[in-house]
Motif scaffolding. Structure first.
Motif, PDB file in Angstrom:
ATOM      1  N   ASP A 228     -10.298  -3.693  -7.527  1.00  0.00           N
ATOM      2  CA  ASP A 228      -9.435  -4.724  -6.946  1.00  0.00           C
ATOM      3  C   ASP A 228      -8.389  -4.055  -6.059  1.00  0.00           C
ATOM      4  O   ASP A 228      -7.800  -3.032  -6.421  1.00  0.00           O
ATOM      5  CB  ASP A 228      -8.756  -5.527  -8.059  1.00  0.00           C
ATOM      6  N   ASP A 229      -8.159  -4.648  -4.902  1.00  0.00           N
ATOM      7  CA  ASP A 229      -7.247  -4.072  -3.918  1.00  0.00           C
ATOM      8  C   ASP A 229      -5.809  -4.483  -4.233  1.00  0.00           C
ATOM      9  O   ASP A 229      -5.499  -5.672  -4.313  1.00  0.00           O
ATOM     10  CB  ASP A 229      -7.649  -4.569  -2.523  1.00  0.00           C
ATOM     11  N   MET A 230      -4.925  -3.513  -4.411  1.00  0.00           N
ATOM     12  CA  MET A 230      -3.537  -3.773  -4.782  1.00  0.00           C
ATOM     13  C   MET A 230      -2.590  -3.411  -3.633  1.00  0.00           C
ATOM     14  O   MET A 230      -2.816  -2.434  -2.905  1.00  0.00           O
ATOM     15  CB  MET A 230      -3.139  -2.921  -6.005  1.00  0.00           C
ATOM     16  N   VAL A 231      -1.526  -4.192  -3.487  1.00  0.00           N
ATOM     17  CA  VAL A 231      -0.434  -3.829  -2.571  1.00  0.00           C
ATOM     18  C   VAL A 231       0.540  -2.961  -3.363  1.00  0.00           C
ATOM     19  O   VAL A 231       1.025  -3.357  -4.422  1.00  0.00           O
ATOM     20  CB  VAL A 231       0.284  -5.083  -2.041  1.00  0.00           C
ATOM     21  N   THR A 232       0.826  -1.783  -2.861  1.00  0.00           N
ATOM     22  CA  THR A 232       1.691  -0.846  -3.574  1.00  0.00           C
ATOM     23  C   THR A 232       3.156  -1.123  -3.256  1.00  0.00           C
ATOM     24  O   THR A 232       3.490  -1.898  -2.352  1.00  0.00           O
ATOM     25  CB  THR A 232       1.360   0.601  -3.193  1.00  0.00           C
ATOM     26  N   THR A 233       4.032  -0.468  -4.003  1.00  0.00           N
ATOM     27  CA  THR A 233       5.471  -0.655  -3.789  1.00  0.00           C
ATOM     28  C   THR A 233       5.937  -0.061  -2.465  1.00  0.00           C
ATOM     29  O   THR A 233       7.040  -0.363  -1.996  1.00  0.00           O
ATOM     30  CB  THR A 233       6.267  -0.006  -4.932  1.00  0.00           C
ATOM     31  N   SER A 234       5.103   0.785  -1.845  1.00  0.00           N
ATOM     32  CA  SER A 234       5.462   1.372  -0.537  1.00  0.00           C
ATOM     33  C   SER A 234       4.795   0.612   0.603  1.00  0.00           C
ATOM     34  O   SER A 234       4.731   1.092   1.717  1.00  0.00           O
ATOM     35  CB  SER A 234       5.051   2.845  -0.492  1.00  0.00           C
ATOM     36  N   MET A 235       4.262  -0.563   0.311  1.00  0.00           N
ATOM     37  CA  MET A 235       3.663  -1.451   1.300  1.00  0.00           C
ATOM     38  C   MET A 235       2.277  -0.980   1.724  1.00  0.00           C
ATOM     39  O   MET A 235       1.717  -1.486   2.708  1.00  0.00           O
ATOM     40  CB  MET A 235       4.558  -1.610   2.535  1.00  0.00           C
ATOM     41  N   GLY A 236       1.707  -0.028   0.984  1.00  0.00           N
ATOM     42  CA  GLY A 236       0.350   0.401   1.268  1.00  0.00           C
ATOM     43  C   GLY A 236      -0.643  -0.400   0.447  1.00  0.00           C
ATOM     44  O   GLY A 236      -0.310  -1.408  -0.181  1.00  0.00           O
ATOM     45  N   ARG A 237      -1.883   0.050   0.435  1.00  0.00           N
ATOM     46  CA  ARG A 237      -2.917  -0.609  -0.352  1.00  0.00           C
ATOM     47  C   ARG A 237      -3.707   0.468  -1.090  1.00  0.00           C
ATOM     48  O   ARG A 237      -3.919   1.568  -0.577  1.00  0.00           O
ATOM     49  CB  ARG A 237      -3.852  -1.448   0.526  1.00  0.00           C
ATOM     50  N   ALA A 238      -4.135   0.137  -2.302  1.00  0.00           N
ATOM     51  CA  ALA A 238      -4.918   1.084  -3.093  1.00  0.00           C
ATOM     52  C   ALA A 238      -5.729   0.325  -4.121  1.00  0.00           C
ATOM     53  O   ALA A 238      -5.364  -0.783  -4.534  1.00  0.00           O
ATOM     54  CB  ALA A 238      -4.002   2.092  -3.786  1.00  0.00           C
ATOM     55  N   ARG A 239      -6.836   0.910  -4.529  1.00  0.00           N
ATOM     56  CA  ARG A 239      -7.650   0.318  -5.597  1.00  0.00           C
ATOM     57  C   ARG A 239      -6.931   0.459  -6.927  1.00  0.00           C
ATOM     58  O   ARG A 239      -6.126   1.365  -7.136  1.00  0.00           O
ATOM     59  CB  ARG A 239      -9.001   1.022  -5.674  1.00  0.00           C
ATOM     60  N   ALA A 240      -7.245  -0.453  -7.829  1.00  0.00           N
ATOM     61  CA  ALA A 240      -6.615  -0.421  -9.147  1.00  0.00           C
ATOM     62  C   ALA A 240      -6.880   0.904  -9.844  1.00  0.00           C
ATOM     63  O   ALA A 240      -5.960   1.513 -10.413  1.00  0.00           O
ATOM     64  CB  ALA A 240      -7.128  -1.589  -9.995  1.00  0.00           C
ATOM     65  N   ASP A 241      -8.125   1.378  -9.821  1.00  0.00           N
ATOM     66  CA  ASP A 241      -8.433   2.616 -10.543  1.00  0.00           C
ATOM     67  C   ASP A 241      -7.751   3.825  -9.908  1.00  0.00           C
ATOM     68  O   ASP A 241      -7.397   4.791 -10.602  1.00  0.00           O
ATOM     69  CB  ASP A 241      -9.944   2.828 -10.661  1.00  0.00           C
ATOM     70  N   GLN A 242      -7.524   3.795  -8.593  1.00  0.00           N
ATOM     71  CA  GLN A 242      -6.832   4.901  -7.938  1.00  0.00           C
ATOM     72  C   GLN A 242      -5.358   4.955  -8.349  1.00  0.00           C
ATOM     73  O   GLN A 242      -4.816   6.043  -8.588  1.00  0.00           O
ATOM     74  CB  GLN A 242      -6.945   4.751  -6.416  1.00  0.00           C
ATOM     75  N   LEU A 243      -4.718   3.801  -8.435  1.00  0.00           N
ATOM     76  CA  LEU A 243      -3.315   3.766  -8.848  1.00  0.00           C
ATOM     77  C   LEU A 243      -3.146   4.299 -10.268  1.00  0.00           C
ATOM     78  O   LEU A 243      -2.210   5.050 -10.556  1.00  0.00           O
ATOM     79  CB  LEU A 243      -2.779   2.340  -8.758  1.00  0.00           C
ATOM     80  N   ILE A 244      -4.042   3.921 -11.144  1.00  0.00           N
ATOM     81  CA  ILE A 244      -3.928   4.359 -12.537  1.00  0.00           C
ATOM     82  C   ILE A 244      -4.287   5.835 -12.676  1.00  0.00           C
ATOM     83  O   ILE A 244      -3.641   6.583 -13.432  1.00  0.00           O
ATOM     84  CB  ILE A 244      -4.824   3.500 -13.443  1.00  0.00           C
ATOM     85  N   ALA A 245      -5.277   6.298 -11.933  1.00  0.00           N
ATOM     86  CA  ALA A 245      -5.670   7.709 -11.999  1.00  0.00           C
ATOM     87  C   ALA A 245      -4.538   8.627 -11.552  1.00  0.00           C
ATOM     88  O   ALA A 245      -4.463   9.798 -11.975  1.00  0.00           O
ATOM     89  CB  ALA A 245      -6.909   7.941 -11.145  1.00  0.00           C
ATOM     90  N   ALA A 246      -3.633   8.136 -10.705  1.00  0.00           N
ATOM     91  CA  ALA A 246      -2.535   8.957 -10.198  1.00  0.00           C
ATOM     92  C   ALA A 246      -1.381   9.070 -11.183  1.00  0.00           C
ATOM     93  O   ALA A 246      -0.447   9.847 -10.951  1.00  0.00           O
ATOM     94  CB  ALA A 246      -2.031   8.367  -8.880  1.00  0.00           C
ATOM     95  N   LEU A 247      -1.424   8.315 -12.279  1.00  0.00           N
ATOM     96  CA  LEU A 247      -0.325   8.359 -13.246  1.00  0.00           C
ATOM     97  C   LEU A 247      -0.352   9.664 -14.038  1.00  0.00           C
ATOM     98  O   LEU A 247      -1.425  10.166 -14.393  1.00  0.00           O
ATOM     99  CB  LEU A 247      -0.422   7.178 -14.219  1.00  0.00           C
ATOM    100  N   PRO A 248       0.813  10.233 -14.370  1.00  0.00           N
ATOM    101  CA  PRO A 248       0.851  11.443 -15.204  1.00  0.00           C
ATOM    102  C   PRO A 248       0.480  11.108 -16.646  1.00  0.00           C
ATOM    103  O   PRO A 248       0.545   9.946 -17.076  1.00  0.00           O
ATOM    104  CB  PRO A 248       2.310  11.890 -15.087  1.00  0.00           C
ATOM    105  N   GLY A 249       0.113  12.109 -17.400  1.00  0.00           N
ATOM    106  CA  GLY A 249      -0.293  11.906 -18.784  1.00  0.00           C
ATOM    107  C   GLY A 249       0.777  11.254 -19.633  1.00  0.00           C
ATOM    108  O   GLY A 249       0.465  10.440 -20.518  1.00  0.00           O
ATOM    109  N   GLN A 250       2.038  11.575 -19.354  1.00  0.00           N
ATOM    110  CA  GLN A 250       3.111  11.029 -20.187  1.00  0.00           C
ATOM    111  C   GLN A 250       3.355   9.548 -19.935  1.00  0.00           C
ATOM    112  O   GLN A 250       4.142   8.907 -20.644  1.00  0.00           O
ATOM    113  CB  GLN A 250       4.418  11.813 -19.994  1.00  0.00           C
ATOM    114  N   ALA A 251       2.669   8.969 -18.936  1.00  0.00           N
ATOM    115  CA  ALA A 251       2.832   7.533 -18.667  1.00  0.00           C
ATOM    116  C   ALA A 251       2.086   6.685 -19.687  1.00  0.00           C
ATOM    117  O   ALA A 251       2.344   5.489 -19.811  1.00  0.00           O
ATOM    118  CB  ALA A 251       2.328   7.203 -17.260  1.00  0.00           C
ATOM    119  N   TRP A 252       1.171   7.327 -20.437  1.00  0.00           N
ATOM    120  CA  TRP A 252       0.349   6.587 -21.389  1.00  0.00           C
ATOM    121  C   TRP A 252       1.026   6.527 -22.750  1.00  0.00           C
ATOM    122  O   TRP A 252       1.634   7.492 -23.194  1.00  0.00           O
ATOM    123  CB  TRP A 252      -1.026   7.228 -21.520  1.00  0.00           C
TER     124      TRP A 252
END
Length: 380
Positions: A228-252
């Motif tokens: 699913d295509d998401m609008v990011t907080t920086s006004m860009g666009r990214a897939r849902a799985d890409q946004l989550i994959a970029a999170l650091p381990g401590q975010a979980w």
């Protein structure tokens, strides 16, 4: 859930029947509806026209068939009565509305809406009818409060076939998402106390439905596709799985999504803000939520909208509330005969499903009262 002593709680069933009884224009169908409800909750091995008739002392199922097909009563008004009965006993400002569908396996081609289509019940494409349902869940319990029968385009494009199954000429094609929106609007307009809405990917991936919920300022946690295509907080666009994959381990964070019969259902959870914050409604926030399996690592994705102060644990709890709908289907089928009808036409489907929802609502309410230690009401 514990069993309900039907005899001890029969006065509560009488109260529910009295509530819906005003929807019947004649005494005979009103009485037969009471017999139908009693049969549905009686513990019969099978709950079809014949067995319900025998339970009522009839020599044939003709009377029960008339109740469903031709008797003069307002089926949709009874649906609303069942919803109000559920809210009266289970209502809570933090309640969750849950959208889902279930299949009813059928033989033949004459039952309204029957087609080879995906059935969540069977987990594959089968010859079946599909009903879209709305459930209500709170800390006090959960029950079904609305329903619609899905008609594939192969039906609505063939008006002769529709007429043969009793489908009104005014009933055109509607997607399951459109049906979901109709039922949600009906509940919201009726003042059902709602804290959140949740639904699976088949409905949650609909951007139009998410926008509609946001326009009504209804907090929601809805499943979506990994791409699913998401609008990011920086006004860009990214897939849902890409946004989550970029999170650091401590975010979980390891959290329970609620308990089931086997104990707490724990997963790893993480979220990331989406949408440009200046676009956020005052006091509201938008997030992409992810749930990762502890055993397999599989990730599920959710689009969320709610108060800016919403915690991760709150989103996980709402996402986990969806299991209640599956339990509603299982219990309503096993204990209230939701899927054990022997009717083909449109009106009879709605009549049976509505009475089965009423029977299941009574079971849920009786159990909730018993758990609280309240004595059964006195028989009038």
């Amino acid at each position: 859930m514990t069993d309900v002593d039907v005899e001890r709680w029969s006065a509560e069933l009488d109260r529910l029947h009295g509530r819906i009884g005003v929807r019947f224009r004649r005494v005979q169908p009103r009485r037969r509806a009471r017999q139908y409800l009693c049969g549905l909750v009686s513990g019969l091995g099978r709950k079809n026209g014949w067995t319900l008739a025998e339970q009522a002392g009839d020599v044939s199922p003709d009377g029960m068939q008339r109740l469903l097909r031709w008797a003069d009563w307002d089926v949709d008004a009874v649906r609303d009565d069942v919803r109000d009965y559920v809210v009266e006993h289970l209502g809570d400002p933090g309640g969750v509305l849950i959208v889902d569908d279930t299949g009813f396996l059928k033989k033949g081609i004459r039952s309204a809406g029957v087609a080879r289509q995906y059935s969540g019940t069977a987990g594959r494409v089968e010859n079946c009818q599909v009903g879209v349902f709305l459930a209500y869940r709170s800390a006090r319990g959960h029950a079904l409060i609305d329903r619609q029968l899905y008609l594939p385009a192969s039906w609505t494009d063939d008006r002769d076939r529709c007429r043969a199954a009793g489908v009104p000429d005014s009933t055109g094609f509607a997607t399951k998402v459109e049906m979901a929106r109709t039922m949600l609007a009906r509940a919201l307009d009726a003042g059902v106390p709602v804290g959140w809405v949740t639904m699976d990917e088949a409905y949650g991936q609909s951007k139009s439905l998410r926008v509609w919920l946001e326009e009504r300022d209804v907090p929601h946690v809805v499943a979506t596709r990994r791409n699913d295509d998401m609008v990011t907080t920086s006004m860009g666009r990214a897939r849902a799985d890409q946004l989550i994959a970029a999170l650091p381990g401590q975010a979980w964070c390891r959290l329970s999504a609620g308990a089931d019969a086997h104990g707490p259902r724990e997963y790893w959870w993480a979220r990331v803000p989406i949408r440009v914050p200046v676009w956020w409604r005052p006091g509201r926030g938008h997030w992409l939520l992810a749930r990762r399996s502890i055993t397999t690592g599989e990730i599920a994705y959710y689009v969320c909208y709610g108060s800016r102060r919403t915690r991760l644990v709150d989103l996980a709890r709402v996402a986990g509330a969806r299991w209640a709908d599956e339990e509603c289907f299982q219990q309503a089928k096993n204990e209230a005969g939701l899927d054990e009808y022997q009717v083909r036409d449109w009106r009879a489907w709605y009549a049976h499903i509505t009475l089965a929802m009423a029977a299941y609502a009574w079971l849920v309410v009786a159990r909730s009262l018993a758990v609280k230690g309240e004595p059964p009401p006195a028989t009038a």
